[in-house]
Motif scaffolding. Structure first.
Motif, PDB file in Angstrom:
ATOM      1  N   PHE A  80       2.590   4.747   8.001  1.00  0.00           N
ATOM      2  CA  PHE A  80       3.397   4.808   6.499  1.00  0.00           C
ATOM      3  C   PHE A  80       4.548   5.445   6.853  1.00  0.00           C
ATOM      4  N   LYS A  81       5.803   4.828   6.079  1.00  0.00           N
ATOM      5  CA  LYS A  81       7.073   5.426   6.468  1.00  0.00           C
ATOM      6  C   LYS A  81       7.622   5.815   5.002  1.00  0.00           C
ATOM      7  N   PRO A  82       8.326   6.673   5.221  1.00  0.00           N
ATOM      8  CA  PRO A  82       9.125   7.233   3.831  1.00  0.00           C
ATOM      9  C   PRO A  82       9.714   6.340   2.967  1.00  0.00           C
ATOM     10  N   MET A  83       9.892   6.162   1.701  1.00  0.00           N
ATOM     11  CA  MET A  83      10.263   5.309   0.773  1.00  0.00           C
ATOM     12  C   MET A  83      11.478   6.091  -0.060  1.00  0.00           C
ATOM     13  N   LEU A  84      12.713   5.557   0.376  1.00  0.00           N
ATOM     14  CA  LEU A  84      13.943   6.334   0.080  1.00  0.00           C
ATOM     15  C   LEU A  84      14.897   5.388  -1.193  1.00  0.00           C
ATOM     16  N   VAL A 116      10.194  18.184 -11.086  1.00  0.00           N
ATOM     17  CA  VAL A 116       8.787  18.022 -10.501  1.00  0.00           C
ATOM     18  C   VAL A 116       9.106  17.195  -8.962  1.00  0.00           C
ATOM     19  N   PRO A 117       9.145  17.868  -7.923  1.00  0.00           N
ATOM     20  CA  PRO A 117       9.332  17.236  -6.860  1.00  0.00           C
ATOM     21  C   PRO A 117       8.244  16.162  -6.381  1.00  0.00           C
ATOM     22  N   MET A 118       8.906  15.133  -5.963  1.00  0.00           N
ATOM     23  CA  MET A 118       7.741  13.948  -5.629  1.00  0.00           C
ATOM     24  C   MET A 118       8.350  13.048  -4.283  1.00  0.00           C
ATOM     25  N   VAL A 119       7.482  12.895  -3.506  1.00  0.00           N
ATOM     26  CA  VAL A 119       7.845  11.963  -2.159  1.00  0.00           C
ATOM     27  C   VAL A 119       6.837  10.820  -2.195  1.00  0.00           C
ATOM     28  N   ASP A 120       7.053   9.651  -1.769  1.00  0.00           N
ATOM     29  CA  ASP A 120       6.217   8.230  -1.621  1.00  0.00           C
ATOM     30  C   ASP A 120       6.452   7.939  -0.382  1.00  0.00           C
ATOM     31  N   TYR A 121       5.309   7.173   0.360  1.00  0.00           N
ATOM     32  CA  TYR A 121       5.098   6.572   1.428  1.00  0.00           C
ATOM     33  C   TYR A 121       4.945   5.109   1.270  1.00  0.00           C
ATOM     34  N   GLU A 122       5.297   4.206   2.099  1.00  0.00           N
ATOM     35  CA  GLU A 122       4.813   2.874   2.003  1.00  0.00           C
ATOM     36  C   GLU A 122       4.168   2.521   3.320  1.00  0.00           C
ATOM     37  N   PHE A 123       3.177   1.492   3.420  1.00  0.00           N
ATOM     38  CA  PHE A 123       2.561   1.122   4.766  1.00  0.00           C
ATOM     39  C   PHE A 123       3.405   0.052   5.338  1.00  0.00           C
ATOM     40  N   ASN A 124       3.790   0.215   6.512  1.00  0.00           N
ATOM     41  CA  ASN A 124       4.490  -0.717   7.416  1.00  0.00           C
ATOM     42  C   ASN A 124       3.528  -1.480   8.253  1.00  0.00           C
ATOM     43  N   ALA A 125       3.283  -2.647   7.847  1.00  0.00           N
ATOM     44  CA  ALA A 125       2.221  -3.525   8.642  1.00  0.00           C
ATOM     45  C   ALA A 125       2.560  -3.846  10.032  1.00  0.00           C
ATOM     46  N   SER A 126       4.014  -3.837  10.582  1.00  0.00           N
ATOM     47  CA  SER A 126       4.251  -4.245  11.881  1.00  0.00           C
ATOM     48  C   SER A 126       3.914  -2.703  12.643  1.00  0.00           C
ATOM     49  N   THR A 127       4.253  -1.690  12.229  1.00  0.00           N
ATOM     50  CA  THR A 127       4.056  -0.433  13.103  1.00  0.00           C
ATOM     51  C   THR A 127       2.554   0.112  12.868  1.00  0.00           C
ATOM     52  N   LEU A 148       0.829  -1.200  -0.005  1.00  0.00           N
ATOM     53  CA  LEU A 148      -0.061   0.070   0.014  1.00  0.00           C
ATOM     54  C   LEU A 148       0.869   1.217   0.031  1.00  0.00           C
ATOM     55  N   SER A 149       1.077   1.958  -1.018  1.00  0.00           N
ATOM     56  CA  SER A 149       1.665   3.348  -1.072  1.00  0.00           C
ATOM     57  C   SER A 149       0.868   4.602  -1.282  1.00  0.00           C
ATOM     58  N   GLN A 150       1.814   5.553  -0.718  1.00  0.00           N
ATOM     59  CA  GLN A 150       0.975   6.701  -1.167  1.00  0.00           C
ATOM     60  C   GLN A 150       2.206   7.825  -1.618  1.00  0.00           C
ATOM     61  N   SER A 151       1.384   8.541  -2.573  1.00  0.00           N
ATOM     62  CA  SER A 151       2.430   9.230  -3.292  1.00  0.00           C
ATOM     63  C   SER A 151       2.080  10.711  -3.499  1.00  0.00           C
ATOM     64  N   ILE A 152       2.910  11.621  -3.641  1.00  0.00           N
ATOM     65  CA  ILE A 152       2.491  12.942  -3.758  1.00  0.00           C
ATOM     66  C   ILE A 152       3.592  13.816  -4.987  1.00  0.00           C
ATOM     67  N   GLY A 153       2.876  14.438  -5.992  1.00  0.00           N
ATOM     68  CA  GLY A 153       3.835  14.961  -6.681  1.00  0.00           C
ATOM     69  C   GLY A 153       3.200  16.392  -7.064  1.00  0.00           C
ATOM     70  N   LEU A 154       4.074  17.568  -7.513  1.00  0.00           N
ATOM     71  CA  LEU A 154       3.801  18.785  -7.471  1.00  0.00           C
ATOM     72  C   LEU A 154       4.368  19.379  -9.164  1.00  0.00           C
ATOM     73  N   LEU A 155       3.281  20.008  -9.819  1.00  0.00           N
ATOM     74  CA  LEU A 155       3.911  20.530 -10.958  1.00  0.00           C
ATOM     75  C   LEU A 155       3.612  21.809 -10.794  1.00  0.00           C
ATOM     76  N   SER A 156       4.536  22.781 -10.683  1.00  0.00           N
ATOM     77  CA  SER A 156       4.400  24.188 -10.157  1.00  0.00           C
ATOM     78  C   SER A 156       5.120  25.037 -11.401  1.00  0.00           C
ATOM     79  N   TYR A 157       4.443  25.756 -12.135  1.00  0.00           N
ATOM     80  CA  TYR A 157       4.714  26.952 -12.881  1.00  0.00           C
ATOM     81  C   TYR A 157       5.590  28.048 -12.045  1.00  0.00           C
TER      82      TYR A 157
END
Length: 536
Positions: A147-151, A133-144, A111-120
């Motif tokens: 969501f934790k950052p994907m690197l 285009v800056p983007m950041v992604d997170y994935e769900f950690n089943a144990s905790t 399960l992932s969550q992603s954010i992207g920005l297209l900014s003139y």
């Protein structure tokens, strides 16, 4: 500057919004049940922003990167509306200077969550020489259960992208940024377009104030004063209102939509409007242009008079491509001699290709052939039906035409009633393209002794086409009815469960009442005995 010039391919704001709706409609096979269009407030400066959100399959991190890139598309060209891989960028940049995308996707237990920005605004004010285009992604950690950052490119790259997002997006902290996922769930996409463009008068191009349940273009219908009687500049008919009312435009944007999918504009569902239902004395015409040599395409055109004709001076064809409206009320004849007034048609032409903005078609020979045939179709229909809306039919003194192997020219009875006219066969007419056209309906034919063998074969072919189209319609209706039956069965099962629950609850209440009455009787009896004892 490339972003800015690329966005100018959309000359109409509603055309840009339609591009974004197409992406949501393409997600119906992936389970999408709704798309929301609404106004929200930019928390950074309080300005209006445009929200478009669906509950489709969403995008994984790689899919979002492809979405924010230029000229890439992995869509199925046969089943989807979008095909060029440029619609999201051109449409969002046409509506505002900046857009931020939030998307959730679930795949193979990830399960992932992603954010992207297209900014003139960001690119221009920071002087970037290329599109970043800056983007950041997170994935769900089943144990905790968090969501934790994907690197994939390291922590420093993630921190740099996050810093740009917090500085140039409407959201000031990572917490508020991630809070935007709360109403998306495990799959879906949310698009927020902000710093919306202004018109030449310095006002927002999209007007959110005229109607709380609609979005208007600021130059929409206005009222002018002429003496003491105000008159509308634009007639309040769907053929005019779609240019200024987003709700009206969306209502005719798709030829068909499943009942399970809803388009919700500012809190209210948009009701689908089938233009063919507005027609009277309608006819069905099968047009079969030749595509690629021997291969043929088949297009059924519904043509008729608007129910308000001749009181409204509106005419033209509504041409759809892969279910999507490309040309609304397209004029193929001029109105100088009033021929064609009130004649409207609806057809789905998948054999011609739209331009990138999906507001017109490529001007190919095949398109020009279609335009000529629609012009002929309009004039032929007018000659047959105009007297039924108060116009005099043009008298002809030409000799009886000889039937050809491609079509049958027949004489219609002069005094046919209006009821009969709706079902009578229309003459095929003449012209260089009449040979490609078969007309549906063969109830009113000339006497058999006037027909030649070839004419009888033509009639049989026409009857066969009619039965084939009816069969296709019946099969589609059968599928719809079966789906409706399943839905009703499901609803009935739910109602039965609810009835059983309420019945059990009622029985429980009755039992409690009986127990209460029994206790009251015992208490009353006890008090009676006690009173007697005390008195004694």
């Amino acid at each position: 500057m490339f972003l800015h010039s690329n966005a100018t391919s959309h000359k109409w704001a509603f055309g840009a919004i339609a591009e974004l709706l197409d992406n949501a409609v393409d997600e119906i096979p992936n389970g999408a049940t709704f798309v929301v269009i609404d106004e929200i407030t930019n928390p950074r400066d309080g300005s209006p922003a445009l929200l478009i959100q669906d509950d489709g399959g969403g995008m994984d991190p790689e899919a979002l990167r492809r979405c924010m890139s230029f000229g890439f598309s992995d869509k199925n060209l046969i089943s989807t509306i979008g095909q060029y891989g440029n619609g999201f960028k051109t449409s969002s940049m046409r509506l505002g200077a900046d857009v931020i995308v939030f998307t959730c996707h679930s795949k193979k237990r990830m399960l992932s969550q992603s954010i992207g920005l297209l900014s003139y605004t960001f690119l221009r004010q920071t002087g970037h020489g290329k599109i970043v285009v800056p983007m950041v992604d997170y994935e769900f950690n089943a144990s905790t259960r968090k969501f934790k950052p994907m690197l994939p490119h390291g922590k420093e790259n993630f921190s740099s992208n996050l810093s740009i997002l917090l500085q140039w997006s409407p959201y000031l902290t990572e917490e508020t940024l991630l809070k935007q996922f709360d109403d998306i769930g495990q799959h879906g996409t949310k698009i927020v377009i902000y710093n919306l463009w202004l018109n030449d008068d310095g006002d927002l191009e999209l007007d959110f104030n005229v109607d709380a349940e609609d979005i208007h273009i600021s130059v929409g219908p206005k009222v002018i004063q002429k003496g003491h009687h105000p008159k509308p500049v634009f007639d309040h008919h769907i053929a005019n209102l779609y240019r200024y009312s987003l709700r009206v435009y969306i209502s005719i944007l798709y030829l068909r939509l499943p009942e399970s999918f809803k388009i919700i504009l500012r809190g209210r569902v948009v009701e689908h409007h089938n233009i063919a239902n507005d027609l009277k004395f309608f006819d069905f015409i099968l047009y079969k242009p030749r595509v690629g040599g021997s291969m043929e395409a088949a297009v059924v055109t519904t043509i008729g008079f608007l129910k308000d004709a001749p009181h409204v001076d509106i005419h033209g064809f509504n041409i759809y491509h892969k279910n999507r409206l490309i040309l609304p009320f397209w004029h193929v004849v001029n109105k100088t001699n009033r021929h064609g007034r009130g004649v409207v048609g609806v057809l789905e032409a998948n054999f011609i290709e739209p331009i990138h903005s999906k507001q017109d078609f490529e001007k190919t020979p095949l398109f020009q052939k279609l335009e000529t045939r629609l012009r002929e179709m309009t004039m032929e229909y007018w000659e047959c039906y105009c007297e039924f809306i108060g116009y005099q039919r043009k008298k002809k003194s030409s000799p009886v035409s000889v039937p050809s192997q491609h079509g049958l020219n027949m004489k219609r009875k002069e005094q046919a009633s209006a009821m009969e006219l709706e079902h009578a066969k229309r003459p095929s007419g003449s012209g260089s393209y009449a040979a490609d056209t078969l007309h549906i309906g063969v109830e009113k034919l000339a006497s058999s002794n006037e027909l030649q063998l070839n004419d009888k074969e033509t009639i049989l072919m026409q009857a066969n086409e009619k039965l084939h189209l009816r069969l296709m319609g019946s099969e589609q209706r059968e599928k719809e009815l079966k789906l409706k039956v399943e839905q009703l069965r499901s609803e009935l099962a739910d109602k039965k469960l609810e009835y059983s629950r309420m019945l059990a609850e009622l029985e429980s209440i009755d039992t409690m009442k009986m127990e209460k009455n029994d206790r009251n009787c015992k208490l009353h009896s006890f008090l009676g005995h006690t009173s007697t004892f005390i008195t004694g």
